[in-house]
Scaffold this motif. Structure first.
Motif, PDB file in Angstrom:
ATOM      1  N   GLY A 120       0.775  -1.232   0.000  1.00 43.58           N
ATOM      2  CA  GLY A 120       0.000   0.000   0.000  1.00 43.58           C
ATOM      3  C   GLY A 120       0.809   1.287   0.000  1.00 43.58           C
ATOM      4  N   TYR A 121       2.077   1.238  -0.392  1.00 47.66           N
ATOM      5  CA  TYR A 121       2.903   2.437  -0.437  1.00 47.66           C
ATOM      6  C   TYR A 121       2.782   3.108  -1.804  1.00 47.66           C
ATOM      7  CZ  TYR A 121       5.117   0.449   3.702  1.00 47.66           C
ATOM      8  OH  TYR A 121       5.357  -0.073   4.937  1.00 47.66           O
ATOM      9  N   THR A 122       2.834   4.435  -1.802  1.00 44.48           N
ATOM     10  CA  THR A 122       2.818   5.165  -3.072  1.00 44.48           C
ATOM     11  C   THR A 122       4.254   5.353  -3.534  1.00 44.48           C
ATOM     12  OG1 THR A 122       2.821   7.277  -1.928  1.00 44.48           O
ATOM     13  CG2 THR A 122       0.677   6.385  -2.552  1.00 44.48           C
ATOM     14  N   TYR A 123       4.436   5.420  -4.842  1.00 45.06           N
ATOM     15  CA  TYR A 123       5.774   5.572  -5.405  1.00 45.06           C
ATOM     16  C   TYR A 123       5.695   6.251  -6.759  1.00 45.06           C
ATOM     17  CZ  TYR A 123       4.534   1.529  -8.246  1.00 45.06           C
ATOM     18  OH  TYR A 123       3.907   0.673  -9.117  1.00 45.06           O
ATOM     19  N   LYS A 124       6.831   6.748  -7.219  1.00 41.62           N
ATOM     20  CA  LYS A 124       6.959   7.304  -8.560  1.00 41.62           C
ATOM     21  C   LYS A 124       7.986   6.464  -9.301  1.00 41.62           C
ATOM     22  CE  LYS A 124       5.858  12.012  -7.301  1.00 41.62           C
ATOM     23  NZ  LYS A 124       6.323  13.391  -7.255  1.00 41.62           N
TER      24      LYS A 124
END
Length: 44
Positions: free
Chosen positions: A34-38
């Motif tokens: 559930g982590y956001t990343y680019k």
């Protein structure tokens, strides 16, 4: 010409990888938890 994969997130910071499989696995792990990343890739 080499391809580099850059993944940035709050958990890992900025990670620069050469192997597509490892980049794919890291993105999968971040999604799974559930982590956001680019994500960015480029050739140099």
């Amino acid at each position: 010409m080499k391809t580099y994969y850059q993944i940035s997130s709050d958990v890992t910071g900025k990670v620069l990888l050469r192997r597509r499989k490892i980049a794919k696995a890291l993105r999968w792990w971040l999604n799974e938890h559930g982590y956001t990343y680019k994500y960015l890739f480029y050739s140099a």
